[in-house]
Design a protein around this motif. Structure first.
Motif, short mmCIF file in Angstrom:
data_model
loop_
_atom_site.label_atom_id
_atom_site.label_comp_id
_atom_site.label_asym_id
_atom_site.label_seq_id
_atom_site.Cartn_x
_atom_site.Cartn_y
_atom_site.Cartn_z
N PRO A 267 0.33 -4.31 -40.96
CA PRO A 267 0.38 -5.53 -40.15
C PRO A 267 -0.13 -6.75 -40.92
CG PRO A 267 -0.79 -3.76 -39.00
CD PRO A 267 -0.54 -3.28 -40.39
N PHE A 268 0.50 -7.90 -40.70
CA PHE A 268 0.08 -9.12 -41.38
C PHE A 268 0.12 -10.27 -40.37
CE2 PHE A 268 0.97 -12.93 -43.93
CZ PHE A 268 -0.07 -12.88 -44.84
N HIS A 269 -1.05 -10.80 -40.06
CA HIS A 269 -1.17 -11.91 -39.09
C HIS A 269 -0.27 -11.72 -37.88
CE1 HIS A 269 -3.90 -13.91 -41.64
NE2 HIS A 269 -3.02 -14.19 -42.58
N HIS A 270 0.55 -12.75 -37.57
CA HIS A 270 1.39 -12.68 -36.37
C HIS A 270 2.83 -12.33 -36.71
CE1 HIS A 270 -1.81 -14.51 -34.01
NE2 HIS A 270 -1.97 -15.36 -35.02
N VAL A 271 3.04 -11.74 -37.85
CA VAL A 271 4.41 -11.48 -38.28
C VAL A 271 4.96 -10.21 -37.63
CG1 VAL A 271 5.92 -11.11 -40.27
CG2 VAL A 271 3.93 -12.60 -40.47
N LYS A 272 6.15 -10.35 -37.03
CA LYS A 272 6.82 -9.16 -36.46
C LYS A 272 7.77 -8.60 -37.51
CE LYS A 272 7.74 -11.21 -32.31
NZ LYS A 272 8.74 -11.60 -31.37
N VAL A 273 7.84 -7.27 -37.57
CA VAL A 273 8.72 -6.66 -38.56
C VAL A 273 9.79 -5.84 -37.85
CG1 VAL A 273 8.84 -5.20 -40.61
CG2 VAL A 273 6.74 -6.46 -40.11
N GLN A 274 11.04 -6.06 -38.28
CA GLN A 274 12.17 -5.30 -37.72
C GLN A 274 12.88 -4.58 -38.85
OE1 GLN A 274 15.04 -7.92 -35.97
NE2 GLN A 274 13.91 -8.10 -34.05
N PRO A 275 13.15 -3.29 -38.70
CA PRO A 275 13.95 -2.65 -39.74
C PRO A 275 15.38 -3.14 -39.66
CG PRO A 275 13.46 -1.12 -37.95
CD PRO A 275 12.80 -2.41 -37.59
N LEU A 276 16.04 -3.34 -40.78
CA LEU A 276 17.44 -3.75 -40.79
C LEU A 276 18.24 -2.61 -41.39
CD1 LEU A 276 17.50 -7.41 -42.14
CD2 LEU A 276 17.81 -6.66 -39.79
N LYS A 277 19.30 -2.24 -40.71
CA LYS A 277 20.11 -1.15 -41.23
C LYS A 277 21.20 -1.69 -42.14
CE LYS A 277 19.27 2.86 -38.63
NZ LYS A 277 17.92 2.80 -39.12
N GLU A 278 21.18 -1.27 -43.36
CA GLU A 278 22.28 -1.64 -44.25
C GLU A 278 22.45 -0.50 -45.25
OE1 GLU A 278 23.15 -5.52 -46.68
OE2 GLU A 278 22.13 -5.99 -44.80
N GLU A 279 23.63 -0.07 -45.41
CA GLU A 279 23.89 1.12 -46.21
C GLU A 279 23.39 0.97 -47.65
OE1 GLU A 279 27.82 3.70 -46.67
OE2 GLU A 279 27.63 2.67 -44.72
N GLY A 280 22.62 1.91 -48.08
CA GLY A 280 22.18 1.92 -49.47
C GLY A 280 21.06 0.93 -49.78
N HIS A 281 20.62 0.15 -48.75
CA HIS A 281 19.55 -0.82 -49.02
C HIS A 281 18.39 -0.56 -48.09
CE1 HIS A 281 22.08 -3.32 -51.55
NE2 HIS A 281 23.04 -3.12 -50.66
N ILE A 282 17.20 -0.83 -48.59
CA ILE A 282 16.03 -0.74 -47.73
C ILE A 282 15.64 -2.17 -47.39
CG2 ILE A 282 13.68 0.13 -47.53
CD1 ILE A 282 14.60 1.79 -50.20
N LYS A 283 15.96 -2.56 -46.16
CA LYS A 283 15.73 -3.96 -45.79
C LYS A 283 14.88 -4.06 -44.54
CE LYS A 283 19.44 -6.90 -47.44
NZ LYS A 283 20.51 -7.80 -47.03
#
Ligand SMILES: Nc1ncnc2c1ncn2[C@@H]1O[C@H](COP(=O)(O)OP(=O)(O)O)[C@@H](O)[C@H]1O
Ligand SMILES: [Mg+2]
Length: 330
Positions: A267-283
């Motif tokens: 966790p970092f301050h007020h930042v929300k994190v969402q996983p993004l699905k993209e083939e072959g990439h970790i985003k």
């Protein structure tokens, strides 16, 4: 100096009949009709200077057409007041109409079976437009809107885009200094829309015609107006510049980060994190409020703690912001 157009606390309510279903309902309704009230415009106020161009934007049913009808003297406000130049539109309707132009995108004022030019001749007679004014306007507008090819065709043979252009010219033959356009690009293809937008802009710039137009197409506003009013469910939600919307509501930022390896994000301050699905990439997408998190701080944090391949920062899209304002989320 007072403003050219002054709209103060204007409201308009329609009575809508609410007939119960079936034949008994129909009969009951004959004797005791039931009505429901629909507040189409609620306490709207704004002012417009001479030569200004203002776009009214809002979803279907927001009250845009009702507002234009009141401004053009077709409908009378229930409450509040409207003054346009020296006129009170509804009360001085007869004198007023000679000074304004009105275009309703969904309703043509041209004669269906006549060639476009013949309809114009009729309007020239109705409005008693001096011959030289008429000729000068006609030639100029035909040229600006590229109408040479269909000016002698009957209206019923025109495409919607051509018909709209023909209607716009019809409303301008008497050189009005104020023009109201209600959805002038509705149903028109992309190229046709652009022709209409360019024309509206040019007319405003060259002739200092004061203009108000409504649209539900954000692109119309982006391409033509410096000022817009957002209306939703009859109420004014915003009055200002496009840029102002970005400044006021567009404070959310998103940072899309591509990592070299799969990793857990602390966790970092007020930042929300969402996983993004993209083939072959970790985003992953990092979402934050501009005022709460400083971009440099976030970037430093990410770059020192993770193995990163790429970073992209995006501002919210203006369409998204406007939808949020409609939805009452902001
Ligand atoms: N003549 C009318 N009678 C009853 N209700 C109306 C009438 N005109 C508009 N309304 C209602 O008022 C609201 C606003 O309509 P309108 O001004 O046409 O919206 P917009 O042009 O933004 O789509 C809608 O709910 C519509 O159904
Ligand atoms: Mg409408």
């Amino acid at each position: 100096m007072s403003e050219f157009i002054e709209v103060e606390n204007v409201s308009k309510t329609f009575k809508v009949s609410r007939r119960p279903a079936g034949i008994p309902g129909m009969i009951a309704n004959l004797f005791a009709p039931k009505y429901e009230k629909k507040e189409a415009v609620k306490e709207v106020s704004f002012q417009i200077g001479q030569g200004e161009m203002l776009g009214f934007i809002g979803p279907n049913g927001a009250g845009k057409s009702t507002m234009i009808k009141m401004l053009s003297g077709i409908l009378c406000p229930d409450k509040g007041s409207i003054r346009v130049g020296e006129f009170l539109p509804y009360r001085q309707r007869k004198k007023y109409v000679g000074n304004i132009g009105v275009v309703f995108g969904q309703k043509s004022q041209l004669q269906w079976d006549l060639p476009v030019q013949d309809s114009y001749e009729l309007l020239r007679a109705i409005y008693a437009i001096p011959e030289d004014t008429y000729q000068k306007n006609l030639n100029q507008f035909i040229d600006m809107l590229n109408m040479g090819a269909f000016i002698n065709q009957p209206v019923r043979q025109l495409s919607l885009g051509q018909r709209m252009r023909a209607d716009i010219v019809a409303s301008l033959l008497h050189s009005p200094k104020i023009v109201f356009f209600d959805e002038p690009t509705i149903g028109v293809d992309v190229v046709g829309k652009q022709v209409i937008r360019d024309f509206i802009k040019e007319l405003n710039r060259k002739e200092q015609v004061t203009m108000i137009f409504t649209t539900h197409d954000m692109q119309d506003i982006e391409k033509t107006c410096e000022r817009l009013i957002i209306i939703d469910q009859g109420s004014k939600m915003y009055d200002g510049s496009l840029q102002g919307i970005r400044e006021k509501y567009g404070t959310t930022r998103q940072l899309d980060v591509e990592f070299n390896f799969e990793c857990e994000i602390a966790p970092f301050h007020h930042v929300k994190v969402q996983p993004l699905k993209e083939e072959g990439h970790i985003k992953k997408r990092f979402i934050y409020e501009q005022g709460q998190v400083h971009i440099n701080e976030l970037m430093n944090h990410l770059l020192t703690h993770y193995s990163i391949r790429d970073i992209n920062i995006t501002e919210p899209d203006i369409d998204e912001l406007i939808c949020k304002i409609y939805g009452g989320e902001v």
